[in-house]
Design a protein around this motif. Structure first.
Motif, PDB file in Angstrom:
ATOM      1  N   HIS A  38     110.263  25.843  22.818  1.00  0.00           N
ATOM      2  CA  HIS A  38     109.024  25.781  23.605  1.00  0.00           C
ATOM      3  C   HIS A  38     108.984  26.965  24.558  1.00  0.00           C
ATOM      4  O   HIS A  38     109.844  27.079  25.424  1.00  0.00           O
ATOM      5  CB  HIS A  38     108.958  24.477  24.416  1.00  0.00           C
ATOM      6  CG  HIS A  38     109.183  23.255  23.599  1.00  0.00           C
ATOM      7  ND1 HIS A  38     109.905  22.176  24.053  1.00  0.00           N
ATOM      8  CD2 HIS A  38     108.794  22.948  22.345  1.00  0.00           C
ATOM      9  CE1 HIS A  38     109.947  21.259  23.108  1.00  0.00           C
ATOM     10  NE2 HIS A  38     109.293  21.702  22.058  1.00  0.00           N
ATOM     11  N   ASP A 186     100.084  15.922  29.899  1.00  0.00           N
ATOM     12  CA  ASP A 186     100.931  14.810  29.436  1.00  0.00           C
ATOM     13  C   ASP A 186     100.948  14.732  27.910  1.00  0.00           C
ATOM     14  O   ASP A 186     101.984  14.463  27.300  1.00  0.00           O
ATOM     15  CB  ASP A 186     100.457  13.477  30.035  1.00  0.00           C
ATOM     16  CG  ASP A 186     100.835  13.346  31.499  1.00  0.00           C
ATOM     17  OD1 ASP A 186     101.668  14.154  31.974  1.00  0.00           O
ATOM     18  OD2 ASP A 186     100.299  12.439  32.170  1.00  0.00           O
ATOM     19  N   ILE A 189     103.174  17.456  26.748  1.00  0.00           N
ATOM     20  CA  ILE A 189     104.591  17.138  27.005  1.00  0.00           C
ATOM     21  C   ILE A 189     105.103  16.188  25.929  1.00  0.00           C
ATOM     22  O   ILE A 189     106.214  16.341  25.421  1.00  0.00           O
ATOM     23  CB  ILE A 189     104.755  16.548  28.426  1.00  0.00           C
ATOM     24  CG1 ILE A 189     104.539  17.643  29.473  1.00  0.00           C
ATOM     25  CG2 ILE A 189     106.139  15.912  28.594  1.00  0.00           C
ATOM     26  CD1 ILE A 189     104.440  17.147  30.899  1.00  0.00           C
ATOM     27  N   SER A 190     104.276  15.222  25.532  1.00  0.00           N
ATOM     28  CA  SER A 190     104.746  14.277  24.514  1.00  0.00           C
ATOM     29  C   SER A 190     104.895  14.968  23.160  1.00  0.00           C
ATOM     30  O   SER A 190     105.796  14.654  22.380  1.00  0.00           O
ATOM     31  CB  SER A 190     103.843  13.049  24.439  1.00  0.00           C
ATOM     32  OG  SER A 190     102.768  13.270  23.582  1.00  0.00           O
ATOM     33  N   ASP A 193     108.145  16.722  23.242  1.00  0.00           N
ATOM     34  CA  ASP A 193     109.241  15.766  23.053  1.00  0.00           C
ATOM     35  C   ASP A 193     109.507  15.506  21.579  1.00  0.00           C
ATOM     36  O   ASP A 193     110.602  15.141  21.181  1.00  0.00           O
ATOM     37  CB  ASP A 193     108.937  14.430  23.747  1.00  0.00           C
ATOM     38  CG  ASP A 193     109.027  14.550  25.255  1.00  0.00           C
ATOM     39  OD1 ASP A 193     109.646  15.526  25.729  1.00  0.00           O
ATOM     40  OD2 ASP A 193     108.478  13.685  25.952  1.00  0.00           O
ATOM     41  N   ASP A 194     108.461  15.663  20.750  1.00  0.00           N
ATOM     42  CA  ASP A 194     108.626  15.456  19.311  1.00  0.00           C
ATOM     43  C   ASP A 194     109.263  16.644  18.602  1.00  0.00           C
ATOM     44  O   ASP A 194     109.465  16.607  17.390  1.00  0.00           O
ATOM     45  CB  ASP A 194     107.270  15.165  18.652  1.00  0.00           C
ATOM     46  CG  ASP A 194     106.770  13.779  19.006  1.00  0.00           C
ATOM     47  OD1 ASP A 194     107.544  13.015  19.599  1.00  0.00           O
ATOM     48  OD2 ASP A 194     105.615  13.476  18.696  1.00  0.00           O
ATOM     49  N   GLY A 195     109.496  17.718  19.353  1.00  0.00           N
ATOM     50  CA  GLY A 195     110.285  18.817  18.791  1.00  0.00           C
ATOM     51  C   GLY A 195     109.499  19.872  18.045  1.00  0.00           C
ATOM     52  O   GLY A 195     110.065  20.697  17.345  1.00  0.00           O
ATOM     53  N   VAL A 211     108.903  21.428  30.166  1.00  0.00           N
ATOM     54  CA  VAL A 211     109.105  21.536  28.704  1.00  0.00           C
ATOM     55  C   VAL A 211     109.619  22.879  28.212  1.00  0.00           C
ATOM     56  O   VAL A 211     110.096  22.949  27.081  1.00  0.00           O
ATOM     57  CB  VAL A 211     107.827  21.194  27.892  1.00  0.00           C
ATOM     58  CG1 VAL A 211     107.221  19.880  28.330  1.00  0.00           C
ATOM     59  CG2 VAL A 211     106.806  22.302  27.959  1.00  0.00           C
TER      60      VAL A 211
END
Ligand code: ADP
Ligand code: MG
Length: 249
Positions: A38, A186, A189-190, A193-195, A211
């Motif tokens: 990221h 947000d 960001i999610s 989080d999933d890559g 992130v």
């Protein structure tokens, strides 16, 4: 992530020079982005951030250097740009939704036209991604009936419907009223989080801290500094970075 092998690289730009007419806007850009990495890209207005990310999927032509995406090097004239774009989703400052289509139709269109998905499959995937960005209940509305933050979340869902491996964001929150910025950040960001591999042009430094693996600072067409967020914010190496940070923090 210097030193990653080619198979671990999502994006590699090497010696990229670009001119608009006589004005050089990218100067010797070398950038490697690892799979799942990221990146937050920041810098003054006019420094070349949008141009840089638009070169990744050949929305802009480069005059010198190479751009490689998931192992495929873009040809100079972009003859293989469609192949590269399959892997790359893009979200812009202005959401660019089709005003005459509903939210659901916006998310189905490219799946149907480009991927030749069936109506049922396109709809199922669209609803899944609309749920993911928490907007499924607005699926039958038109963009103009939604707030800016909601429209931008639809734009993100629409990009995700094409199963991108890489997402490029160009100032996705700059056109939003302040109270809508958080819902979009947000969502991003999610996603992080999933890559998914991500390059985001933004001056939202809270997002960068949350992130980014690396923050890259551009000025006048050059990459001036690239560092982990904690180093970038607390101990930047370059005077130009310090001057920029003092203006935005
Ligand atoms: P940033 O996104 O960092 O604000 P841009 O990549 O949009 O910077 O622009 C870099 C420079 O290129 C600026 O000087 C801008 O005015 C110029 N520029 C951008 N797009 C075009 C274009 N289509 N034609 C000519 N000049 C452009
Ligand atoms: Mg820009």
């Amino acid at each position: 992530m210097t030193g990653t092998s080619a198979s671990e690289q999502a994006i590699a730009m090497s010696g990229v020079n670009k001119w608009y007419g006589h004005m050089q806007v990218l100067k010797g850009i070398d950038l490697e982005v690892g799979r799942g990495e990221h990146i937050v890209l920041c810098g003054p207005s006019g420094s070349g951030k949008s141009t840089l990310i638009r070169c990744i999927n050949h929305l802009e032509e480069i005059q010198q250097g190479t751009v490689t995406v998931n192992g495929t090097t873009l040809s100079q004239k972009g003859s293989n740009a469609d192949h590269i774009r399959r892997d790359v989703g893009m979200v812009f400052q202005q959401f660019n939704l089709f005003p005459h289509l509903t939210v659901l139709e916006n998310c189905m269109l490219a799946q149907r036209r480009v991927r030749k998905a069936s109506v049922a499959d396109a709809k199922e995937k669209a609803m899944r991604h609309l749920e993911r960005v928490h907007i499924a209940e607005q699926a039958l509305k038109y963009p103009a009936q939604l707030s800016g933050g909601q429209q931008q979340r639809v734009a993100i869902a629409r990009a995700l419907c094409m199963d991108p491996k890489i997402m490029l964001f160009d100032e996705p929150t700059s056109a939003l009223d302040p109270e809508m910025v958080k819902e979009v950040l947000d969502t991003m960001i999610s996603l992080a989080d999933d890559g998914i591999t991500m390059i985001c042009v933004t001056h939202e430094m809270g997002f960068a801290r949350a992130v980014a693996h690396r923050v890259i600072f551009m000025d006048r067409g050059e990459i001036i500094e690239s560092a982990k967020p904690d180093v970038f914010f607390s101990n930047p190496s370059h005077e130009r970075t310090k001057a920029f940070l003092s203006q935005i923090l």
